[in-house]
Structures are given as structure tokens and as C-alpha cells.
Design a protein around this motif. Structure first.
Motif, PDB file in Angstrom:
ATOM      1  N   THR A   1     121.339  96.360  -4.477  1.00  0.00           N
ATOM      2  CA  THR A   1     120.381  95.987  -3.664  1.00  0.00           C
ATOM      3  C   THR A   1     120.848  94.084  -3.152  1.00  0.00           C
ATOM      4  O   THR A   1     120.554  93.703  -2.072  1.00  0.00           O
ATOM      5  CB  THR A   1     118.757  95.984  -3.967  1.00  0.00           C
ATOM      6  OG1 THR A   1     118.949  95.155  -5.607  1.00  0.00           O
ATOM      7  CG2 THR A   1     118.521  97.172  -4.309  1.00  0.00           C
TER       8      THR A   1
ATOM      9  N   ALA B   1     120.774 106.571  -5.933  1.00  0.00           N
ATOM     10  CA  ALA B   1     119.520 107.160  -5.973  1.00  0.00           C
ATOM     11  C   ALA B   1     119.763 108.439  -6.557  1.00  0.00           C
ATOM     12  O   ALA B   1     118.789 108.946  -7.567  1.00  0.00           O
ATOM     13  CB  ALA B   1     118.755 107.266  -4.516  1.00  0.00           C
TER      14      ALA B   1
ATOM     15  N   ASN C   1     114.143 103.392  -4.482  1.00  0.00           N
ATOM     16  CA  ASN C   1     115.694 103.519  -4.306  1.00  0.00           C
ATOM     17  C   ASN C   1     115.627 104.385  -2.921  1.00  0.00           C
ATOM     18  O   ASN C   1     116.507 104.211  -1.995  1.00  0.00           O
ATOM     19  CB  ASN C   1     116.247 104.440  -5.209  1.00  0.00           C
ATOM     20  CG  ASN C   1     116.637 103.443  -6.564  1.00  0.00           C
ATOM     21  OD1 ASN C   1     116.972 102.304  -6.469  1.00  0.00           O
ATOM     22  ND2 ASN C   1     117.003 104.109  -7.656  1.00  0.00           N
TER      23      ASN C   1
ATOM     24  N   TYR D   1     111.502 102.871  -9.719  1.00  0.00           N
ATOM     25  CA  TYR D   1     112.942 102.968  -9.145  1.00  0.00           C
ATOM     26  C   TYR D   1     113.005 104.034  -8.288  1.00  0.00           C
ATOM     27  O   TYR D   1     113.920 103.689  -7.299  1.00  0.00           O
ATOM     28  CB  TYR D   1     113.686 103.038 -10.531  1.00  0.00           C
ATOM     29  CG  TYR D   1     114.103 102.191 -11.496  1.00  0.00           C
ATOM     30  CD1 TYR D   1     114.804 101.062 -11.068  1.00  0.00           C
ATOM     31  CD2 TYR D   1     113.690 102.110 -12.829  1.00  0.00           C
ATOM     32  CE1 TYR D   1     115.027  99.785 -12.078  1.00  0.00           C
ATOM     33  CE2 TYR D   1     113.883 101.170 -13.636  1.00  0.00           C
ATOM     34  CZ  TYR D   1     114.602  99.998 -13.217  1.00  0.00           C
ATOM     35  OH  TYR D   1     114.884  98.908 -13.974  1.00  0.00           O
ATOM     36  N   HIS D   2     112.433 105.133  -8.536  1.00  0.00           N
ATOM     37  CA  HIS D   2     112.932 106.287  -7.595  1.00  0.00           C
ATOM     38  C   HIS D   2     112.209 106.131  -6.180  1.00  0.00           C
ATOM     39  O   HIS D   2     112.998 106.298  -5.065  1.00  0.00           O
ATOM     40  CB  HIS D   2     112.405 107.677  -8.124  1.00  0.00           C
ATOM     41  CG  HIS D   2     113.192 108.070  -9.632  1.00  0.00           C
ATOM     42  ND1 HIS D   2     114.295 107.836  -9.742  1.00  0.00           N
ATOM     43  CD2 HIS D   2     112.528 108.892 -10.451  1.00  0.00           C
ATOM     44  CE1 HIS D   2     114.737 108.215 -10.839  1.00  0.00           C
ATOM     45  NE2 HIS D   2     113.861 108.909 -11.605  1.00  0.00           N
TER      46      HIS D   2
ATOM     47  N   SER E   1     120.272 108.428 -10.257  1.00  0.00           N
ATOM     48  CA  SER E   1     118.900 107.954 -10.762  1.00  0.00           C
ATOM     49  C   SER E   1     118.313 108.899 -11.118  1.00  0.00           C
ATOM     50  O   SER E   1     117.577 109.165 -12.268  1.00  0.00           O
ATOM     51  CB  SER E   1     118.529 106.621 -10.374  1.00  0.00           C
ATOM     52  OG  SER E   1     119.178 105.686  -9.965  1.00  0.00           O
TER      53      SER E   1
ATOM     54  N   VAL F   1     122.154  99.972  -9.852  1.00  0.00           N
ATOM     55  CA  VAL F   1     121.127  99.720  -8.933  1.00  0.00           C
ATOM     56  C   VAL F   1     120.976  98.284  -8.677  1.00  0.00           C
ATOM     57  O   VAL F   1     120.701  97.793  -7.561  1.00  0.00           O
ATOM     58  CB  VAL F   1     119.833 100.182  -9.608  1.00  0.00           C
ATOM     59  CG1 VAL F   1     118.615 100.298  -8.412  1.00  0.00           C
ATOM     60  CG2 VAL F   1     119.828 101.984  -9.792  1.00  0.00           C
TER      61      VAL F   1
ATOM     62  N   GLY G   1     123.765 103.231  -1.695  1.00  0.00           N
ATOM     63  CA  GLY G   1     122.426 103.289  -2.369  1.00  0.00           C
ATOM     64  C   GLY G   1     122.065 104.741  -2.306  1.00  0.00           C
ATOM     65  O   GLY G   1     121.305 105.073  -3.493  1.00  0.00           O
TER      66      GLY G   1
END
Length: 520
Positions: free
Chosen positions: A91, A248, A152, A148-149, A251, A87, A244
Motif C-alpha cells: 500500500t 490479497a 485488500n 485486512y481482507h 492473505s 501487505v 495487490g
């Protein structure tokens, strides 16, 4: 006085006087005589009772509780670190993948403003400035995973919006919002590493995590250059959105919460429901309301940056090096398209100098950080200190000015194209040494509030990374590549003693705050 072997269970075993009368220590009379000599009288040594544990306090079930992330299996820890590192790669990739196609964007939107062209690239980093001030306190209140979620998903949404942007103004706004969402792994990633890995082994894991923010900005222009040639500038954003989105989804499936405060609060909530005892609370529960916690947490990064000289000094040093990175990023197309006649795709390849230098720096810093810290700990009586992470930064600080001098004057003299690229590799080595040393230092020094410390550093370096490139092209036009790079190098030379000073006196500075301001 008695030493306790197991403070969690309350079992005590005598060292000077025995708590177990059935198994007396040998030579007990001699030991008692020694005590008389030291204290002037014979003293009966009684075992000190461990204070009774509050039955309403919820904590880990002993030091080996498998629910504690520090006790997870190696495979599970590797998976968690790998996810966070992935992750953290995506970014920063988005921050620079767009840079080789900026001329194409300006042509499509019929603009000739060069400062605006640089700003479209660097506005993403402005998102990194403001995002951590919100992400850091929310992660300390609600845990790592929700942040994070959410971030993302928002990151993917705003990059899709960039790909569909109908105007220059909308592109700038969506880039800024993508940066806001993209700051999350940079802000709390080091905190996740601290949740999982003990201090003495943290260097290797941090090296893995650091690869993201260092290699992402380097690989971005390489991919962006060829994408722009083959398709158009919008495909840079489509690729970031696809990658990305995949990250996601991974994750959501595999990432688990690692924050001890959050896990223990979840445990307490579950036990309250199961037992019907409303008094049960986490060992980390301070009794403060959510509003009070948020207020404290949201201003903590700013207080650290303003009132803690060590956080300010390290953040300033990192900000200067990071600003140089993005300033050189904006100069690369000017140098290699104008002077060396490279195509857009080939210009992207010139960023490999930063990448190779970063990998070399990562190998050096990652391979020496833990060993050096352990050696210094042993040398100084077994007392571990965060400052033992800083010598690597002092060594790396020499590479930055060397690289800048080499880049500027070889490009100024139109020497072989490989020479300025080698110069950027030296900058990459110094940047990695600084980034890794400072990140591990802040985690080791402020473990409980490491997310806030990292947020403070991220805000400062991202601000300089966003603003410094705006002056880059004017500076190089006014001074030339040689003297323009030399000006930057002279500032970097002046920072070398600062790095050495922090290595030597960092511990004293760490315990001092301006106006005796309480950080928490």
C-alpha cells in the motif's frame, strides 16, 4: 503475606510461612523471629485463597494455551508477521509509484496546474488520514482479519479504477479511495505484531514490519520511472493492482486472526452453542452494546491525539519527518531532470538514497531497540518502561537536518549528483529511527488500545504528508533549493531537544491527559 507461584490454578507455595505442613522450610523458627522483629508480634501466616473463578467467564486455558497467538510456534508467527509486512509494503508502494509519471498525466489531460499535479500524488495520503478513524474501531470490534481482507480487495478495485480513469477528476477520486483502503495495514499492522510478540522481543519483529511503509515509498518511484518510460503512466496502477491482488489471495489462504478479544469472543460463542449456556461470555466482554463499543472506539484515536500530550508530541514529530519525505519526493524530478538532465527512468533511481538510508537506519534501530530497552530495564531495577524505546529516536533526530542541509546546498551549487542523494540517505536514517521508535513506543505504552494510538499517529503524519508537498515547489522557487531545504532543516534542528525531552520526561507526560480527560 504469601507469594503465589500459580495464580491460574490457585496452587500456593509458602515463602515466608509454609502452606505445606508436610515440608516445613528450614530455619522456620529464625524466620518467625524475623517476622516478630518486623511486625512487633508473632503472626500466624495463612495462605491467601485465590478468588474463585466465575464459571461463566471464558478465558485462555492457562498461560500455555496453544490457541493464544502469543503461544503460536515460531514458524507460525514468522508467517503471520511476513504476511502483514508484505501487505504493509504494497500500500505505501502505491503512494509514490505514480510520482515520476505526473508530467505525462498532466500532458494527457491538458493541465498545467503544478499544485494540482502535486495533489494527485499526495491525495492518496488524505485517504490515510480518514481511513484509520474507521479501520481502528472496526478492528477492535470485529478483529484484524475481516479488515485486512475487505481492505485488500477494495485496494485492488480502486487501483484498477485509477488505471482506467477517464479524467483528472476521476483519477483524484479513485486515488483518494485507494488510500482509504490502503491505510489498513499501517493502522492495525503494529497491533497484529503486539498480538503475537512479547514486549521484550517486539523490536526485531517491528523492524521487519516497518520495512513496508519505509521501503514501499522508495521503491515505488524507481519502478514507476521505468514503467512510465517503457509503457505509460497507467501501467503504474496495473502493476500495483497485480501485486495487490496476489497479496490479497495469499492473505485469504494463509492469514489467521490474532486479536485476543476476537478469538475469545469466538470461543465463548462456540461454547454457548455447544453447552446451551447463554451466560457464557469472554473475559474481555464489558457488557456494552455494539453501538456503544463503536462510539467509544471511533472517537478514541481523536481523543488520544488531542488530549494525550505524549501521543500528540510523538505524532507531530513523525508527521514533520514524514512530510519532509514526500516534499522531497516531489522535488526530486525538479532537481534531477532540470539541473542534472536525468531521464524519467534515471530520476526514479535517485530515490535509492532514501532506500539505502532507510535500510541503514533499520539495521541500527532494529539491532539496538530490544537490547537497549533490556539494558535500561536491568539498570533501573528490572522495571520495563515504554520510554526505553525512545533514545533511538533522539539519536536519529540529528540525521534529518544534516541530510536536509546536504541535499539543499549541494543541489543549489550543482555539485556532483551523488551528493544530494547522499543527503537524502541521511534523511532516510533519521526517518526510520523516528518511525520505528515511535511505533514500538505506542504499542508498548497502549498495548490494549495500540491500534487506536497508531491510528492517531497515522492520521496526523498522513495529513502533513499530503499537504506539505503542495507548498514544496513554490517554496523552492521562492527561496531556492539551498535556503528552502535549510528552512526545513532549521525546523528539524528545533525538534532535536523535543526528542531528548521526551526521552527524559516521557513517562510523566504519558500519565497526564489534558483536562484529566479519560481516553477510554
Amino acid at each position: 503475606m504469601i507469594l503465589l507461584d500459580d495464580i491460574n490454578t490457585g496452587e500456593a507455595y509458602g515463602r515466608l510461612g509454609t502452606a505445606d505442613t508436610s515440608a516445613p522450610l528450614p530455619d522456620s523458627d529464625a524466620k518467625n523471629r524475623d517476622i516478630e522483629d518486623l511486625e512487633g508480634s508473632t503472626t500466624s501466616v495463612e495462605p491467601e485463597a485465590t478468588p474463585p473463578r466465575d464459571p461463566d467467564i471464558v478465558d485462555w486455558e492457562g498461560p500455555n494455551d496453544p490457541a493464544n497467538p502469543h503461544n503460536w510456534s515460531s514458524a507460525r508467527k514468522v508467517m503471520a508477521v511476513a504476511l502483514v509486512s508484505t501487505v504493509t509494503f504494497v500500500t505505501p508502494l502505491a503512494s509514490s509509484i505514480f510520482s515520476p509519471s505526473i508530467e505525462q498525466v498532466m500532458l494527457e489531460f491538458k493541465s498545467t496546474n503544478q499544485e494540482l499535479a502535486s495533489f494527485i500524488v499526495s491525495v492518496y495520503l488524505l485517504g490515510y488520514c480518514f481511513g484509520p478513524l474507521l479501520v481502528a474501531p472496526l478492528s477492535e470490534m470485529y478483529g484484524r482479519n475481516p479488515l485486512y481482507h475487505v481492505c485488500n480487495v477494495l485496494f485492488v478495485v480502486f487501483n484498477v479504477a485509477c488505471a482506467k480513469a477517464p479524467s483528472l477528476a476521476s483519477l483524484i477520486i479513485f486515488r483518494f479511495l485507494a488510500g482509504l483502503a490502503g491505510c489498513c495495514p499501517l493502522t492495525i499492522g503494529a497491533g497484529t505484531i503486539a498480538d503475537l510478540i512479547s514486549a521484550e522481543k517486539r523490536g526485531g519483529a517491528m523492524a521487519f514490519w516497518v520495512m513496508g511503509p519505509l521501503l514501499g515509498p522508495v521503491i515505488g518511484p524507481i519502478a514507476g520511472g521505468y514503467l512510465t518510460e517503457a509503457k505509460d503512466w497507467r501501467w503504474s496502477f496495473w502493476v500495483v493492482s497485480i501485486v495487490g491482488g496476489a497479496v490479497a489471495v495469499m492473505s485469504f489462504i494463509f492469514m489467521r486472526e490474532t486479536d485476543a478479544h476476537t478469538l475469545l469472543e469466538q470461543k465463548a460463542k462456540k461454547l454457548r452453542k455447544e453447552t446451551g449456556n447463554p451466560k457464557l461470555r469472554s473475559v474481555h466482554d464489558t457488557g456494552r452494546t455494539t453501538k456503544e463499543l463503536f462510539k467509544t472506539a471511533i472517537i478514541r484515536p481523536c481523543k488520544m491525539l488531542i488530549f494525550s500530550p505524549i501521543v500528540f508530541s510523538l505524532s507531530l514529530y513523525m508527521a514533520i519527518v514524514y512530510g519532509y519525505l514526500y516534499l522531497l519526493f516531489t522535488a526530486m524530478p525538479l532537481v534531477f531532470e532540470t539541473q542534472y538532465g536525468f531521464t524519467t527512468g534515471k530520476v526514479g533511481l535517485t530515490y535509492l538514497g532514501f532506500g539505502i538510508g532507510s535500510m541503514i537506519g533499520l539495521a541500527i534501530a532494529g539491532g539496538t531497540s530490544d537490547r537497549l530497552a533490556q539494558r535500561l530495564t536491568k539498570k533501573n531495577g528490572g522495571e520495563s518502561k515504554p520510554e526505553y524505546r525512545l533514545p533511538v529516536m533522539g539519536i536519529g533526530s540529528v540525521f534529518v537536518p544534516v541530510g536536509l542541509f546536504m541535499f539543499g546546498w549541494t543541489a543549489e551549487n550543482n555539485d556532483h549528483w551523488i551528493l544530494p542523494i547522499i543527503g537524502t540517505s541521511f534523511v532516510g536514517i533519521g526517518m526510520v529511527a523516528a518511525f520505528m521508535s515511535i511505533s514500538i513506543y505506542l504499542v508498548d505504552a497502549y498495548t490494549e488500545h495500540s491500534v487506536s494510538a497508531i491510528a492517531a499517529s497515522t492520521v496526523f503524519r498522513s495529513l502533513l504528508g499530503a499537504l506539505l508537498p503542495l507548498a514544496g515547489q513554490k517554496m523552492f522557487k521562492a527561496l531556492g533549493l539551498g535556503w528552502g531545504s535549510s528552512l526545513l532543516a532549521f525546523i528539524a534542528v528545533a525538534m532535536i531537544p523535543v526528542a531528548i525531552f521526551l526521552v527524559k520526561y516521557g513517562e510523566k507526560i504519558r500519565h497526564y491527559t489534558i483536562f484529566n480527560m479519560k481516553i477510554d
